[in-house]
Design a protein around this motif. Structure first.
Motif, PDB file in Angstrom:
ATOM      1  N   TYR A  79      10.713  -5.783  -7.319  1.00  0.00           N
ATOM      2  CA  TYR A  79      11.121  -4.738  -6.380  1.00  0.00           C
ATOM      3  C   TYR A  79       9.922  -4.230  -5.601  1.00  0.00           C
ATOM      4  O   TYR A  79       8.781  -4.285  -6.064  1.00  0.00           O
ATOM      5  N   LEU A  80      10.220  -3.716  -4.426  1.00  0.00           N
ATOM      6  CA  LEU A  80       9.202  -3.009  -3.649  1.00  0.00           C
ATOM      7  C   LEU A  80       9.833  -1.721  -3.155  1.00  0.00           C
ATOM      8  O   LEU A  80      10.684  -1.740  -2.264  1.00  0.00           O
ATOM      9  N   GLU A  81       9.449  -0.631  -3.788  1.00  0.00           N
ATOM     10  CA  GLU A  81       9.934   0.683  -3.394  1.00  0.00           C
ATOM     11  C   GLU A  81       9.010   1.209  -2.314  1.00  0.00           C
ATOM     12  O   GLU A  81       7.787   1.299  -2.503  1.00  0.00           O
ATOM     13  N   MET A  82       9.580   1.565  -1.168  1.00  0.00           N
ATOM     14  CA  MET A  82       8.786   2.003  -0.022  1.00  0.00           C
ATOM     15  C   MET A  82       9.228   3.404   0.378  1.00  0.00           C
ATOM     16  O   MET A  82      10.415   3.620   0.668  1.00  0.00           O
ATOM     17  N   ILE A  83       8.296   4.334   0.387  1.00  0.00           N
ATOM     18  CA  ILE A  83       8.587   5.697   0.815  1.00  0.00           C
ATOM     19  C   ILE A  83       7.672   6.052   1.973  1.00  0.00           C
ATOM     20  O   ILE A  83       6.698   5.353   2.252  1.00  0.00           O
ATOM     21  N   ASN A  84       8.004   7.166   2.647  1.00  0.00           N
ATOM     22  CA  ASN A  84       7.194   7.625   3.773  1.00  0.00           C
ATOM     23  C   ASN A  84       6.885   6.474   4.729  1.00  0.00           C
ATOM     24  O   ASN A  84       5.742   6.269   5.142  1.00  0.00           O
ATOM     25  N   LEU A  85       7.923   5.768   5.102  1.00  0.00           N
ATOM     26  CA  LEU A  85       7.744   4.610   5.971  1.00  0.00           C
ATOM     27  C   LEU A  85       7.271   5.017   7.356  1.00  0.00           C
ATOM     28  O   LEU A  85       7.634   6.092   7.873  1.00  0.00           O
ATOM     29  N   LYS A  86       6.461   4.161   7.938  1.00  0.00           N
ATOM     30  CA  LYS A  86       5.884   4.394   9.256  1.00  0.00           C
ATOM     31  C   LYS A  86       6.320   3.276  10.200  1.00  0.00           C
ATOM     32  O   LYS A  86       6.625   2.172   9.752  1.00  0.00           O
ATOM     33  N   PRO A  87       6.317   3.542  11.498  1.00  0.00           N
ATOM     34  CA  PRO A  87       6.694   2.481  12.448  1.00  0.00           C
ATOM     35  C   PRO A  87       5.854   1.212  12.274  1.00  0.00           C
ATOM     36  O   PRO A  87       6.374   0.099  12.476  1.00  0.00           O
ATOM     37  N   GLU A  88       4.611   1.369  11.877  1.00  0.00           N
ATOM     38  CA  GLU A  88       3.756   0.178  11.702  1.00  0.00           C
ATOM     39  C   GLU A  88       4.123  -0.632  10.465  1.00  0.00           C
ATOM     40  O   GLU A  88       3.568  -1.711  10.250  1.00  0.00           O
ATOM     41  N   ASP A  89       5.049  -0.150   9.664  1.00  0.00           N
ATOM     42  CA  ASP A  89       5.562  -0.949   8.550  1.00  0.00           C
ATOM     43  C   ASP A  89       6.660  -1.911   8.988  1.00  0.00           C
ATOM     44  O   ASP A  89       7.121  -2.735   8.191  1.00  0.00           O
ATOM     45  N   THR A  90       7.078  -1.801  10.239  1.00  0.00           N
ATOM     46  CA  THR A  90       8.110  -2.690  10.756  1.00  0.00           C
ATOM     47  C   THR A  90       7.659  -4.140  10.707  1.00  0.00           C
ATOM     48  O   THR A  90       6.595  -4.484  11.231  1.00  0.00           O
TER      49      THR A  90
END
Length: 125
Positions: A79-90
Motif C-alpha cells: 500500500y501507499l497511503e498519501m496525505i496532504n497531496l500536492k499538485p506536483e504529486d500528479t
C-alpha cells in the motif's frame, strides 16, 4: 507474475488517497516492493519502497512525512497511503517488485524485475 495497482483518482490539493498493489508472487514476503511515478514529460522517479524480510523502508525526500508505504504479506499486497497531496504529486504511479531482503539504502536502485500497469493520480490546485 502480475502486479495490479489500483486506488488512483482525482483529488484536491490537501486530500488523501490510498494506492494498493496486489502481486501474484509465490514468495511475496521475500520481495522488495516499490512505488514509482511518472509525470507527463518527466522521467519515472522512485517514490518509496519496502524490502522483503525485515521490511526496511525508504522514501524519496519529497514525500517524507506525507506518504506511508506498508505491506500485508498475508494478502500479497503493498500500500501507499498519501496525505496532504500536492499538485506536483500528479503522475501515473507504478508498483514494482524485486527479490530483495537487504538494507533500505539499496531500495531506490534495485533493478525491479516486475512492474504493474500504473494508476493515475491527479491532484488539482
Amino acid at each position: 507474475v502480475q502486479l495490479q495497482a489500483s486506488g488512483g483518482g482525482l483529488v484536491q490539493a490537501g486530500g488523501s488517497l490510498r494506492l494498493s498493489c496486489a502481486a501474484s508472487l509465490r514468495t511475496f514476503s521475500s520481495y522488495a516492493m516499490g512505488w514509482f511515478r511518472q509525470a507527463p514529460g518527466k522521467e519515472r522517479e522512485f517514490v518509496a519502497a519496502v524490502s522483503g524480510g525485515r521490511g526496511s523502508i525508504y522514501y524519496t525526500n519529497s514525500v517524507k512525512g506525507r506518504f506511508t508505504i506498508s505491506r500485508d504479506n498475508a494478502k500479497n499486497t503493498v500500500y501507499l497511503e498519501m496525505i496532504n497531496l500536492k499538485p506536483e504529486d500528479t503522475a501515473v504511479y507504478y508498483c514494482a517488485a524485486d527479490r530483495f531482503e537487504g538494507d533500505s539504502y539499496w531500495l531506490p536502485i534495485l533493478k525491479y524485475d516486475y512492474w504493474g500497469q500504473g494508476t493515475q493520480v491527479t491532484v488539482s490546485s
